[in-house]
Design a protein around this motif. Structure first.
Motif, PDB file in Angstrom:
ATOM      1  N   GLU A  52       0.822  -1.210   0.000  1.00  0.00           N
ATOM      2  CA  GLU A  52       0.000   0.000   0.000  1.00  0.00           C
ATOM      3  C   GLU A  52       0.855   1.258   0.000  1.00  0.00           C
ATOM      4  O   GLU A  52       2.006   1.247   0.412  1.00  0.00           O
ATOM      5  CB  GLU A  52      -0.906   0.013   1.228  1.00  0.00           C
ATOM      6  N   LYS A  53       0.213   2.343  -0.441  1.00  0.00           N
ATOM      7  CA  LYS A  53       0.875   3.643  -0.326  1.00  0.00           C
ATOM      8  C   LYS A  53       0.962   4.009   1.147  1.00  0.00           C
ATOM      9  O   LYS A  53       0.224   3.494   1.984  1.00  0.00           O
ATOM     10  CB  LYS A  53       0.104   4.712  -1.099  1.00  0.00           C
ATOM     11  N   LEU A  54       1.868   4.919   1.465  1.00  0.00           N
ATOM     12  CA  LEU A  54       2.187   5.238   2.849  1.00  0.00           C
ATOM     13  C   LEU A  54       1.466   6.482   3.352  1.00  0.00           C
ATOM     14  O   LEU A  54       1.311   7.456   2.617  1.00  0.00           O
ATOM     15  CB  LEU A  54       3.695   5.482   2.983  1.00  0.00           C
ATOM     16  N   LEU A  55       1.079   6.443   4.605  1.00  0.00           N
ATOM     17  CA  LEU A  55       0.622   7.625   5.316  1.00  0.00           C
ATOM     18  C   LEU A  55       1.794   8.016   6.207  1.00  0.00           C
ATOM     19  O   LEU A  55       2.207   7.253   7.078  1.00  0.00           O
ATOM     20  CB  LEU A  55      -0.617   7.329   6.170  1.00  0.00           C
ATOM     21  N   ILE A  56       2.357   9.180   5.967  1.00  0.00           N
ATOM     22  CA  ILE A  56       3.539   9.645   6.682  1.00  0.00           C
ATOM     23  C   ILE A  56       3.097  10.637   7.751  1.00  0.00           C
ATOM     24  O   ILE A  56       2.339  11.567   7.460  1.00  0.00           O
ATOM     25  CB  ILE A  56       4.534  10.343   5.713  1.00  0.00           C
ATOM     26  N   ILE A  57       3.584  10.435   8.988  1.00  0.00           N
ATOM     27  CA  ILE A  57       3.297  11.351  10.085  1.00  0.00           C
ATOM     28  C   ILE A  57       4.629  11.904  10.570  1.00  0.00           C
ATOM     29  O   ILE A  57       5.556  11.142  10.849  1.00  0.00           O
ATOM     30  CB  ILE A  57       2.573  10.632  11.245  1.00  0.00           C
ATOM     31  N   GLY A  58       4.725  13.225  10.662  1.00  0.00           N
ATOM     32  CA  GLY A  58       5.959  13.845  11.132  1.00  0.00           C
ATOM     33  C   GLY A  58       5.683  14.890  12.191  1.00  0.00           C
ATOM     34  O   GLY A  58       4.764  15.697  12.048  1.00  0.00           O
ATOM     35  N   TYR A  65      11.358  16.681   7.660  1.00  0.00           N
ATOM     36  CA  TYR A  65      11.860  15.543   6.895  1.00  0.00           C
ATOM     37  C   TYR A  65      10.730  14.777   6.213  1.00  0.00           C
ATOM     38  O   TYR A  65      10.897  14.276   5.100  1.00  0.00           O
ATOM     39  CB  TYR A  65      12.680  14.621   7.802  1.00  0.00           C
ATOM     40  N   ALA A  66       9.582  14.685   6.870  1.00  0.00           N
ATOM     41  CA  ALA A  66       8.426  14.015   6.262  1.00  0.00           C
ATOM     42  C   ALA A  66       7.961  14.772   5.022  1.00  0.00           C
ATOM     43  O   ALA A  66       7.640  14.163   3.998  1.00  0.00           O
ATOM     44  CB  ALA A  66       7.290  13.903   7.278  1.00  0.00           C
ATOM     45  N   SER A  67       7.944  16.091   5.101  1.00  0.00           N
ATOM     46  CA  SER A  67       7.563  16.909   3.937  1.00  0.00           C
ATOM     47  C   SER A  67       8.538  16.701   2.786  1.00  0.00           C
ATOM     48  O   SER A  67       8.133  16.572   1.622  1.00  0.00           O
ATOM     49  CB  SER A  67       7.535  18.394   4.319  1.00  0.00           C
ATOM     50  N   GLU A  68       9.805  16.658   3.093  1.00  0.00           N
ATOM     51  CA  GLU A  68      10.825  16.431   2.069  1.00  0.00           C
ATOM     52  C   GLU A  68      10.643  15.049   1.444  1.00  0.00           C
ATOM     53  O   GLU A  68      10.711  14.901   0.222  1.00  0.00           O
ATOM     54  CB  GLU A  68      12.220  16.546   2.684  1.00  0.00           C
ATOM     55  N   PHE A  69      10.387  14.034   2.278  1.00  0.00           N
ATOM     56  CA  PHE A  69      10.157  12.676   1.780  1.00  0.00           C
ATOM     57  C   PHE A  69       9.005  12.670   0.787  1.00  0.00           C
ATOM     58  O   PHE A  69       9.108  12.100  -0.300  1.00  0.00           O
ATOM     59  CB  PHE A  69       9.872  11.720   2.943  1.00  0.00           C
ATOM     60  N   CYS A  70       7.902  13.313   1.162  1.00  0.00           N
ATOM     61  CA  CYS A  70       6.725  13.334   0.287  1.00  0.00           C
ATOM     62  C   CYS A  70       7.015  14.053  -1.022  1.00  0.00           C
ATOM     63  O   CYS A  70       6.529  13.647  -2.076  1.00  0.00           O
ATOM     64  CB  CYS A  70       5.544  13.979   1.011  1.00  0.00           C
ATOM     65  N   GLY A  79      -0.758   9.991   2.039  1.00  0.00           N
ATOM     66  CA  GLY A  79      -1.090  11.202   2.769  1.00  0.00           C
ATOM     67  C   GLY A  79       0.031  11.605   3.704  1.00  0.00           C
ATOM     68  O   GLY A  79       0.970  10.850   3.950  1.00  0.00           O
ATOM     69  N   LEU A  80      -0.092  12.826   4.220  1.00  0.00           N
ATOM     70  CA  LEU A  80       0.913  13.397   5.110  1.00  0.00           C
ATOM     71  C   LEU A  80       0.200  14.088   6.267  1.00  0.00           C
ATOM     72  O   LEU A  80      -0.706  14.892   6.048  1.00  0.00           O
ATOM     73  CB  LEU A  80       1.770  14.415   4.344  1.00  0.00           C
ATOM     74  N   ILE A  81       0.611  13.765   7.488  1.00  0.00           N
ATOM     75  CA  ILE A  81       0.091  14.432   8.682  1.00  0.00           C
ATOM     76  C   ILE A  81       1.276  15.092   9.376  1.00  0.00           C
ATOM     77  O   ILE A  81       2.276  14.422   9.674  1.00  0.00           O
ATOM     78  CB  ILE A  81      -0.592  13.432   9.641  1.00  0.00           C
ATOM     79  N   PRO A  85       5.139  21.126  12.899  1.00  0.00           N
ATOM     80  CA  PRO A  85       6.337  20.874  12.107  1.00  0.00           C
ATOM     81  C   PRO A  85       7.261  22.078  11.998  1.00  0.00           C
ATOM     82  O   PRO A  85       6.824  23.231  12.067  1.00  0.00           O
ATOM     83  CB  PRO A  85       5.763  20.554  10.724  1.00  0.00           C
ATOM     84  N   LEU A  86       8.537  21.785  11.827  1.00  0.00           N
ATOM     85  CA  LEU A  86       9.481  22.802  11.378  1.00  0.00           C
ATOM     86  C   LEU A  86       9.302  22.908   9.865  1.00  0.00           C
ATOM     87  O   LEU A  86       8.784  22.003   9.225  1.00  0.00           O
ATOM     88  CB  LEU A  86      10.917  22.389  11.670  1.00  0.00           C
ATOM     89  N   SER A  87       9.753  23.998   9.302  1.00  0.00           N
ATOM     90  CA  SER A  87       9.690  24.149   7.850  1.00  0.00           C
ATOM     91  C   SER A  87      11.057  24.562   7.331  1.00  0.00           C
ATOM     92  O   SER A  87      11.938  24.956   8.100  1.00  0.00           O
ATOM     93  CB  SER A  87       8.649  25.204   7.467  1.00  0.00           C
TER      94      SER A  87
END
Length: 167
Positions: A52-58, A65-70, A79-81, A85-87
Motif C-alpha cells: 500500500e501507499k504510505l501515510l507519513i506522520i511527522g 523531513y516528512a515533507s521532504e520525503f513526500c 497522505g501526510l500528517i 512541524p518545522l519548515s
C-alpha cells in the motif's frame, strides 16, 4: 509515539522511524540535510515489503523531513500528517529576524534543547519531568500514565537531546 503506534498497529502496518543517530539508530556519514534524511528513510522502506501507499506522520523536526520525503517520493505516499512541524523557512527566519523577533515567534527551539541537555547532565531528570508535566502537550491533552512516561522519558534521553541540538 510508541503508544500511538501500537494503537494504529492493531489495524495497520506501522513503522516508527528513528533518524540516524537518534536513540538506537546507527549514525550516518551523510550530511544531515532533509533530502539525505528522506533518502535514508526511502532506502529503509525499500527493504521492507509493503504493497500500500504510505501515510507519513511527522512531528517537529520530523515534519520537515516528512515533507521532504513526500516531495521526493510522492508516488508512494497516500497522505501526510504534520504535527507542530518545522519548515524549510525556519533557517531563513533565523537569518532574517532579529533575536527579539525570533524569540517572540517561537521558531528557534535550540536553546530549549541546550537547557534540557544541561539539566539532564546535572542529574536533574526528575525536575525536568516535574516541570514538563505542566507544559504542552500535557496541559491540553489527556494521556494515559504509560503515554506520559513515554513522552517524559524521551525528553530526558541525553542522546536524543544532543542530536536534536546538533541538527
Amino acid at each position: 509515539w510508541e503508544v500511538l503506534a501500537r494503537k494504529l498497529g492493531e489495524n495497520h502496518g506501522v513503522l516508527v522511524y528513528e533518524r540516524a543517530g537518534i536513540n538506537h539508530s546507527d549514525r550516518s556519514d551523510e550530511e544531515r540535510t532533509p533530502s539525505n534524511i528522506a533518502k535514508e528513510l526511502k532506502n529503509l522502506l525499500d527493504q521492507i515489503p509493503h504493497d500500500e501507499k504510505l501515510l507519513i506522520i511527522g512531528h517537529s523536526q520530523g515534519g520537515l523531513y516528512a515533507s521532504e520525503f513526500c516531495g521526493l517520493f510522492l508516488e508512494i505516499v497516500k497522505g501526510l500528517i504534520l504535527l507542530d512541524p518545522l519548515s524549510k523557512e525556519d533557517i531563513r527566519f533565523k537569518k532574517e529576524l532579529t533575536a527579539s523577533e525570533l524569540k517572540r515567534a517561537g521558531a528557534d527551539k535550540s536553546k530549549n534543547f541546550t537547557v534540557l541537555e544541561t539539566m539532564v547532565k546535572l542529574g536533574l531528570k526528575g525536575l525536568v519531568k516535574k516541570v514538563m508535566r505542566k507544559a504542552p502537550p500535557f496541559c491540553y491533552a489527556d494521556f494515559s500514565g504509560e503515554e506520559k512516561e513515554d513522552i517524559l522519558n524521551s525528553l530526558v534521553n541525553i542522546s536524543h537531546l544532543h542530536t536534536c541540538r546538533e541538527e
